[in-house]
Motif scaffolding. Structure first.
Motif, PDB file in Angstrom:
ATOM      1  N   ALA A  84      51.786  64.728  17.886  1.00  0.00           N
ATOM      2  CA  ALA A  84      52.959  65.296  18.537  1.00  0.00           C
ATOM      3  C   ALA A  84      52.807  66.811  18.534  1.00  0.00           C
ATOM      4  N   LEU A  85      53.450  67.475  19.457  1.00  0.00           N
ATOM      5  CA  LEU A  85      53.192  68.886  19.719  1.00  0.00           C
ATOM      6  C   LEU A  85      53.664  69.878  18.651  1.00  0.00           C
ATOM      7  N   PRO A  86      54.824  69.682  17.986  1.00  0.00           N
ATOM      8  CA  PRO A  86      55.373  70.743  17.131  1.00  0.00           C
ATOM      9  C   PRO A  86      54.415  71.385  16.131  1.00  0.00           C
ATOM     10  N   PRO A  87      53.702  70.630  15.285  1.00  0.00           N
ATOM     11  CA  PRO A  87      52.840  71.310  14.321  1.00  0.00           C
ATOM     12  C   PRO A  87      51.557  71.873  14.927  1.00  0.00           C
ATOM     13  N   VAL A  88      51.287  71.528  16.185  1.00  0.00           N
ATOM     14  CA  VAL A  88      50.054  71.966  16.852  1.00  0.00           C
ATOM     15  C   VAL A  88      50.203  73.362  17.440  1.00  0.00           C
ATOM     16  N   LEU A  89      51.408  73.691  17.908  1.00  0.00           N
ATOM     17  CA  LEU A  89      51.619  74.910  18.691  1.00  0.00           C
ATOM     18  C   LEU A  89      51.082  76.191  18.052  1.00  0.00           C
ATOM     19  N   PRO A  90      51.359  76.475  16.771  1.00  0.00           N
ATOM     20  CA  PRO A  90      50.852  77.732  16.204  1.00  0.00           C
ATOM     21  C   PRO A  90      49.332  77.840  16.268  1.00  0.00           C
ATOM     22  N   PHE A  91      48.641  76.725  16.025  1.00  0.00           N
ATOM     23  CA  PHE A  91      47.178  76.736  16.032  1.00  0.00           C
ATOM     24  C   PHE A  91      46.625  76.802  17.459  1.00  0.00           C
ATOM     25  N   ALA A  92      47.347  76.201  18.396  1.00  0.00           N
ATOM     26  CA  ALA A  92      46.934  76.267  19.796  1.00  0.00           C
ATOM     27  C   ALA A  92      47.103  77.689  20.325  1.00  0.00           C
ATOM     28  N   GLN A  93      48.208  78.319  19.968  1.00  0.00           N
ATOM     29  CA  GLN A  93      48.481  79.660  20.453  1.00  0.00           C
ATOM     30  C   GLN A  93      47.577  80.704  19.808  1.00  0.00           C
ATOM     31  N   GLY A 100      58.194  72.984  19.976  1.00  0.00           N
ATOM     32  CA  GLY A 100      57.642  71.855  20.721  1.00  0.00           C
ATOM     33  C   GLY A 100      58.591  70.721  21.021  1.00  0.00           C
ATOM     34  N   TYR A 101      59.907  70.938  20.847  1.00  0.00           N
ATOM     35  CA  TYR A 101      60.876  69.866  21.068  1.00  0.00           C
ATOM     36  C   TYR A 101      61.785  70.151  22.257  1.00  0.00           C
TER      37      TYR A 101
END
Length: 336
Positions: A218-227, A302-303
Motif C-alpha cells: 500500500a502507498l502510505p509507507p512507500v511515499l517518503p522513500f519514493a520521493q 497516501g490516503y
C-alpha cells in the motif's frame, strides 16, 4: 494456480499463539459495566492495529488517534499486535471487553482472511460493531533502483528472462498487495519468488536492504522513500494517478484494464459495545476525517478519505467478504 499455500501454512503456529492471547482478553469480559456515551471516555482508549508499526494501517491509526482523542476529550493509545496476516490482533480485539475502550483499526485483511484461512479467531459478521470506513490507498509496485529497471515492461522482461530469480516482498500472504503481486505474475506471465512479511514496513526495509529486488505495498509507507529516490515506484493500482507521484502510471494506463486494487481501512468495536458509544465514535471519527488539515495529512501519506458511517461499513462488509472469496477461489488459493 497461485503458489501461496506454503506461505499461508507457515502462519498456523501463529494462530495457535493467538488463541492464548484471545483467552486472556476474553476473561476481561467478566464484570464489565457498560459506559454511557455522555461520560465516555473516562480513561484512555486503546486502538489495536494488527500489523507492524510504520505500515499503512499504523499510519492511519496514529493520524486518527490524534484527532479523535482531541474530539472526544481523552487520550488514545495505538497498540500493534502483528502476526498471522492480521489474525492475532483481530482476534484479540474481537474478544476484548466491549466497553468502548478497546477498538480495532484494520485493513482489507479483515474481509480477505475469512477466505484464506480454514479457521480464523473471529466472525467478521458477528464479533464486531462497525464504526467507520476511514479511507483507502492504492497499492504500489516498486523496485530497488539498483535493479536498473524503470518500467513495468522492463520488470516483466527481466522476470521472463530469469524465471524465479527475482524476489518480491509483500506485507503478508493474502493481503491485497500480495494478491496484486500475484495478479502481476499472471498478467505478465512471469515467475518471481514471494517473500511475505508481517507488515509493509519490514517488507519495504527488505527492499531497501537489497534482500528483495521487488515489492508490492500500500502507498502510505512507500511515499517518503519514493520521493527521496531510495525506491523506484513503477506503477500504482488505482484508477487514476496518485497526486503525490504524478509521473507514476497506473496499471490501467499501461494496458491492464482490470488491474485496480486498493487497501481500505476500517474502525470497529467489539460487538457488544453499547450502541450509543459506537454512534458517538462514528460521528466523531467522521468529523475528524472531514477536517481539512486531516484530509491533507492523510493525502500526503497516501490516503484518500472515504469517511463512511457504521451502516455504510456494514453494507460494504456484506459485499466485500463474498467478493474476495470469489477472487481467491478463482485464483486457486486454498484455505489453510
Amino acid at each position: 494456480m497461485l503458489k501461496t499455500t506454503s506461505a499461508l501454512a507457515s502462519r498456523r503456529h501463529m494462530l495457535k499463539a493467538a488463541g492464548l492471547v484471545i483467552g486472556a482478553a476474553a476473561a476481561s469480559h467478566l464484570g464489565i459495566k457498560r459506559a454511557s456515551a455522555a461520560s465516555y471516555p473516562e480513561r484512555p482508549i486503546k486502538i489495536i492495529v494488527p500489523f507492524a508499526a510504520a505500515g499503512p494501517t499504523d499510519i492511519m491509526a496514529r493520524i486518527l488517534a490524534q484527532g479523535l482523542g482531541s474530539a472526544l476529550g481523552g487520550n488514545i493509545i495505538v497498540e500493534n499486535k502483528p502476526g498471522a496476516g492480521g489474525n492475532i490482533g483481530i482476534g484479540y480485539a474481537a474478544h476484548a471487553a466491549a466497553d468502548g475502550y478497546t477498538l480495532l483499526l484494520v485493513s482489507t485483511a479483515y474481509v480477505v482472511n475469512p477466505s484464506l484461512y480454514a479457521r480464523i479467531p473471529y466472525d467478521p459478521y458477528k464479533d464486531f460493531a462497525p464504526i467507520t470506513e476511514l479511507g483507502s490507498t492504492p497499492n504500489s509496485i516498486m523496485v530497488t533502483p539498483r535493479l536498473n529497471i524503470n518500467s513495468i515492461a522492463e520488470l516483466i522482461a527481466r522476470a521472463r528472462a530469469n524465471p524465479g530469480e527475482l524476489n518480491w516482498a509483500s506485507p503478508g500472504a493474502g493481503t491485497t498487495p500480495h494478491l496484486s503481486g500475484e495478479f502481476l505474475k499472471i498478467v505478465g506471465g512471469i515467475e518471481m519468488t514471494h517473500v511475505p512479511f508481517n507488515g509493509a514496513a519490514p517488507a519495504i526495509q527488505a527492499l531497501l536492504a537489497g534482500t528483495t529486488q521487488v515489492a508490492v505495498s500500500a502507498l502510505p509507507p512507500v511515499l517518503p522513500f519514493a520521493q527521496s529516490g531510495e525506491i523506484k515506484v513503477l506503477a500504482v493500482t488505482s484508477a487514476n494517478r496518485w497526486p503525490g507521484l504524478p509521473d507514476v502510471p497506473t496499471m490501467v494506463e499501461l494496458g491492464y484494464k482490470d488491474f485496480t486494487a486498493e487497501t481500505a481501512q476500517f474502525l470497529f468495536a467489539p460487538a457488544a459495545t453499547a450502541p450509543d458509544i459506537v454512534e458517538k465514535l462514528s460521528a466523531k471519527s467522521m468529523e475528524v476525517l472531514k477536517t481539512p488539515s486531516v484530509v491533507e495529512q492523510l493525502r500526503v501519506n497516501g490516503y484518500e478519505v472515504t469517511a463512511a458511517g457504521s451502516q455504510a461499513l456494514r453494507k460494504r462488509l456484506e459485499v466485500e467478504i463474498p467478493k474476495w472469496r470469489d477472487i481467491i477461489s478463482k485464483a486457486g488459493i486454498k484455505p489453510v
